[in-house]
Design a protein around this motif. Structure first.
Motif, PDB file in Angstrom:
ATOM      1  N   ASP A   1       0.811  -1.222   0.000  1.00  0.00           N
ATOM      2  CA  ASP A   1       0.000   0.000   0.000  1.00  0.00           C
ATOM      3  C   ASP A   1       0.846   1.273   0.000  1.00  0.00           C
ATOM      4  O   ASP A   1       0.422   2.302  -0.526  1.00  0.00           O
ATOM      5  CB  ASP A   1      -0.920   0.024   1.226  1.00  0.00           C
ATOM      6  N   GLU A   2       2.025   1.198   0.606  1.00  0.00           N
ATOM      7  CA  GLU A   2       2.855   2.412   0.676  1.00  0.00           C
ATOM      8  C   GLU A   2       3.964   2.407  -0.363  1.00  0.00           C
ATOM      9  O   GLU A   2       4.034   3.289  -1.206  1.00  0.00           O
ATOM     10  CB  GLU A   2       3.455   2.568   2.083  1.00  0.00           C
ATOM     11  N   ASN A   3       4.835   1.399  -0.331  1.00  0.00           N
ATOM     12  CA  ASN A   3       5.996   1.436  -1.209  1.00  0.00           C
ATOM     13  C   ASN A   3       5.635   1.134  -2.664  1.00  0.00           C
ATOM     14  O   ASN A   3       6.034   1.870  -3.571  1.00  0.00           O
ATOM     15  CB  ASN A   3       7.076   0.448  -0.719  1.00  0.00           C
TER      16      ASN A   3
ATOM     17  N   CYS B   1      12.640  10.485  13.549  1.00  0.00           N
ATOM     18  CA  CYS B   1      11.711   9.658  12.765  1.00  0.00           C
ATOM     19  C   CYS B   1      10.367   9.611  13.503  1.00  0.00           C
ATOM     20  O   CYS B   1      10.270   9.048  14.595  1.00  0.00           O
ATOM     21  CB  CYS B   1      12.257   8.249  12.581  1.00  0.00           C
ATOM     22  N   PRO B   2       9.309  10.190  12.941  1.00  0.00           N
ATOM     23  CA  PRO B   2       8.025  10.261  13.662  1.00  0.00           C
ATOM     24  C   PRO B   2       7.390   8.891  13.882  1.00  0.00           C
ATOM     25  O   PRO B   2       6.663   8.692  14.865  1.00  0.00           O
ATOM     26  CB  PRO B   2       7.149  11.136  12.756  1.00  0.00           C
ATOM     27  N   PHE B   3       7.661   7.938  12.986  1.00  0.00           N
ATOM     28  CA  PHE B   3       7.070   6.600  13.124  1.00  0.00           C
ATOM     29  C   PHE B   3       7.734   5.859  14.288  1.00  0.00           C
ATOM     30  O   PHE B   3       7.075   5.135  15.030  1.00  0.00           O
ATOM     31  CB  PHE B   3       7.214   5.830  11.816  1.00  0.00           C
TER      32      PHE B   3
ATOM     33  N   PRO C   1      18.241   5.176   7.525  1.00  0.00           N
ATOM     34  CA  PRO C   1      17.786   4.399   6.356  1.00  0.00           C
ATOM     35  C   PRO C   1      18.343   4.944   5.033  1.00  0.00           C
ATOM     36  O   PRO C   1      18.574   4.182   4.102  1.00  0.00           O
ATOM     37  CB  PRO C   1      16.263   4.522   6.415  1.00  0.00           C
ATOM     38  N   TRP C   2      18.567   6.266   4.975  1.00  0.00           N
ATOM     39  CA  TRP C   2      19.018   6.867   3.716  1.00  0.00           C
ATOM     40  C   TRP C   2      20.455   6.469   3.366  1.00  0.00           C
ATOM     41  O   TRP C   2      20.900   6.716   2.258  1.00  0.00           O
ATOM     42  CB  TRP C   2      18.880   8.398   3.778  1.00  0.00           C
ATOM     43  N   GLU C   3      21.174   5.831   4.297  1.00  0.00           N
ATOM     44  CA  GLU C   3      22.517   5.370   3.964  1.00  0.00           C
ATOM     45  C   GLU C   3      22.502   4.024   3.231  1.00  0.00           C
ATOM     46  O   GLU C   3      23.531   3.572   2.740  1.00  0.00           O
ATOM     47  CB  GLU C   3      23.388   5.302   5.233  1.00  0.00           C
TER      48      GLU C   3
ATOM     49  N   CYS D   1      12.764   1.175   5.732  1.00  0.00           N
ATOM     50  CA  CYS D   1      12.280   2.270   6.577  1.00  0.00           C
ATOM     51  C   CYS D   1      12.551   2.009   8.054  1.00  0.00           C
ATOM     52  O   CYS D   1      12.542   0.863   8.498  1.00  0.00           O
ATOM     53  CB  CYS D   1      10.764   2.405   6.453  1.00  0.00           C
ATOM     54  N   THR D   2      12.735   3.075   8.818  1.00  0.00           N
ATOM     55  CA  THR D   2      12.663   3.002  10.269  1.00  0.00           C
ATOM     56  C   THR D   2      11.218   3.268  10.680  1.00  0.00           C
ATOM     57  O   THR D   2      10.515   3.994   9.972  1.00  0.00           O
ATOM     58  CB  THR D   2      13.579   4.051  10.916  1.00  0.00           C
ATOM     59  N   PRO D   3      10.755   2.695  11.782  1.00  0.00           N
ATOM     60  CA  PRO D   3      11.458   1.835  12.725  1.00  0.00           C
ATOM     61  C   PRO D   3      11.433   0.356  12.342  1.00  0.00           C
ATOM     62  O   PRO D   3      10.520  -0.104  11.666  1.00  0.00           O
ATOM     63  CB  PRO D   3      10.630   2.017  14.004  1.00  0.00           C
ATOM     64  N   VAL D   4      12.480  -0.339  12.836  1.00  0.00           N
ATOM     65  CA  VAL D   4      12.484  -1.798  12.868  1.00  0.00           C
ATOM     66  C   VAL D   4      12.688  -2.164  14.332  1.00  0.00           C
ATOM     67  O   VAL D   4      13.465  -1.497  15.018  1.00  0.00           O
ATOM     68  CB  VAL D   4      13.644  -2.368  12.024  1.00  0.00           C
TER      69      VAL D   4
ATOM     70  N   ASP E   1       7.346  -1.875  10.044  1.00  0.00           N
ATOM     71  CA  ASP E   1       6.146  -1.075   9.793  1.00  0.00           C
ATOM     72  C   ASP E   1       5.528  -0.698  11.135  1.00  0.00           C
ATOM     73  O   ASP E   1       5.078  -1.552  11.898  1.00  0.00           O
ATOM     74  CB  ASP E   1       5.093  -1.778   8.938  1.00  0.00           C
ATOM     75  N   SER E   2       5.502   0.597  11.394  1.00  0.00           N
ATOM     76  CA  SER E   2       5.106   1.067  12.730  1.00  0.00           C
ATOM     77  C   SER E   2       3.679   0.665  13.095  1.00  0.00           C
ATOM     78  O   SER E   2       3.387   0.388  14.257  1.00  0.00           O
ATOM     79  CB  SER E   2       5.275   2.580  12.831  1.00  0.00           C
ATOM     80  N   ARG E   3       2.785   0.600  12.100  1.00  0.00           N
ATOM     81  CA  ARG E   3       1.409   0.206  12.462  1.00  0.00           C
ATOM     82  C   ARG E   3       1.344  -1.278  12.806  1.00  0.00           C
ATOM     83  O   ARG E   3       0.667  -1.676  13.744  1.00  0.00           O
ATOM     84  CB  ARG E   3       0.428   0.556  11.341  1.00  0.00           C
ATOM     85  N   ALA E   4       2.086  -2.106  12.039  1.00  0.00           N
ATOM     86  CA  ALA E   4       2.133  -3.539  12.353  1.00  0.00           C
ATOM     87  C   ALA E   4       2.731  -3.748  13.741  1.00  0.00           C
ATOM     88  O   ALA E   4       2.261  -4.595  14.510  1.00  0.00           O
ATOM     89  CB  ALA E   4       2.952  -4.277  11.291  1.00  0.00           C
TER      90      ALA E   4
END
Ligand code: GSH
Ligand code: GSH
Lengths: 223, 223
Positions: free
Chosen positions: A100-102, B10-12, B34-36, B49-52, B64-67
């Motif tokens: 859904d996002e990427n 990172c807001p998530f 993540p951008w590195e 993406c962060t967070p993991v 995935d922050s929601r998961a």
């Protein structure tokens, strides 16, 4: 009966329709064009996105496709699509977010912009470079689907789940818009043919969006 | 103990940290950029993406922050943040999506790009027009928060929920980056001061991101 406000090529609405069909929940389609910025639509969903679902009898309005899917998982037991242990459920939701996002950001979103919005709204021709880039990135996601299907019967594990419905919904829109080259993706192709053959998928495959026609393989389930 | 791979703005990741703190789940921070494009990071999360989060003892990795938030809701009963009827839970998730997707797209994401990425990665100066546009759009979201708080004790209803944590996480990043003008947003400001005063918020407010300093009101809870 639930009303779904959507347009035929909205991948998030397709996901909700697949989930509802798999769970045997009846719905009626209502046409919505979020880019027209209609006040009546924004009053239902201040985020301005499709899908929105509404039960006029109970005056319930819900938006955000993931919130909607969780709602049906919680209220309709039949044919669960977010099931298993907490860790398995997290894996399902991780893949839902990835498509859904990427995938939407890299593939289906740009294809919708170039092939649908530019035609219907902006009256411009598509940018060939943007189309090529989206099709190139589609390969990376299909490689990932190949890899998942090499390791598991379904995308998130041993049973079909919301991850499969979400990925198939997003991929079907990209496929409609000519963005998917299936050669070299044997596992992904086999998985997607199984998804396309499901009764829940048939209404999506037979719909057409005005002036935009899909490639000939789009609706074929025995190809 | 859980490890969270993240960076301070990172807001998530902030949302996940707030949820874990509210539920009393211990964690240790691990720095990730993540951008590195580090291979080790992509191996944990192909979405990049962060967070993991990772529990090294049980070898569980979630992204995935929601998961992740749903996972903790399902596994840790204490202080539930997605509770109530199915309809109330859908309202919480709708607002989570609005802040994580729309607010991030319009406000916190562009501010991070202009003020953090351009400084740390691209070595460019921020684009004044993009900053102005993000700050203008922030007003619309704060208007919506004002309206919600005029109608409900907390964003999604009568109790604090993941909607409040998500909105506060996103807004705190925008506030750190100088993107929020609190004048004319009395209700949103009062709600945010309550959020900032919570013990769960203190570690976030005292962190600094290298060369970027927040405005003086950022960490004040009695302002
Ligand atoms: N978080 C939303 C995202 C939905 C979304 O982005 N929908 C698109 C259509 S595919 C939309 O309405 N975009 C606004 C526009 O085109 O103006 C969901 O999952 O339902
Ligand atoms: N769906 C993800 C989105 C997370 C996200 O977008 N994180 C940003 C940092 S705030 C990121 O890692 N972006 C990739 C990059 O900067 O290269 C979640 O909710 O966790």
């Amino acid at each position: 009966m639930w009303h779904i406000y959507q347009f035929p090529l909205c991948p998030f609405s397709r996901k909700v329709r697949l989930l509802m069909a798999e769970k045997g929940i009846a719905y009626e389609l209502q046409s919505a064009r979020p880019w027209e910025g209609e006040d009546r639509f924004f009053a239902m969903n201040p985020a301005g996105c499709t899908p929105v679902i509404k039960d006029p009898d109970r005056n319930i309005v819900l938006s955000d496709s993931r919130a909607i899917c969780e709602y049906f998982e919680e209220t309709v037991d039949r044919n669960p699509q977010i099931s298993g242990t907490a860790q398995q459920r997290a894996e399902i939701r991780r893949l839902v977010a990835m498509f859904d996002e990427n995938f939407f950001r890299d593939v289906s979103g740009p294809l919708l912009h170039e092939r649908m919005k530019k035609r219907l709204v902006l009256r411009q021709s598509p940018d060939a470079k943007a189309l090529r880039e989206a099709m190139k990135l589609a390969h990376d996601y299909l490689d990932y689907v190949d890899w998942l299907i090499d390791n598991r019967p379904w995308l998130a594990g041993s049973t079909m789940s919301l991850a499969d419905l979400t990925a198939a919904a997003q991929i079907s829109v990209a496929d409609y818009l000519g963005g998917i080259d299936w050669t070299t993706h044997e596992q992904a192709r086999a998985w997607y043919l199984v998804m396309k053959s499901r009764p829940s998928f048939q209404p999506l495959l037979s719909e057409r969006m005005e002036v935009i026609q899909p490639p000939s393989h789009y609706a074929e389930v025995d190809a």
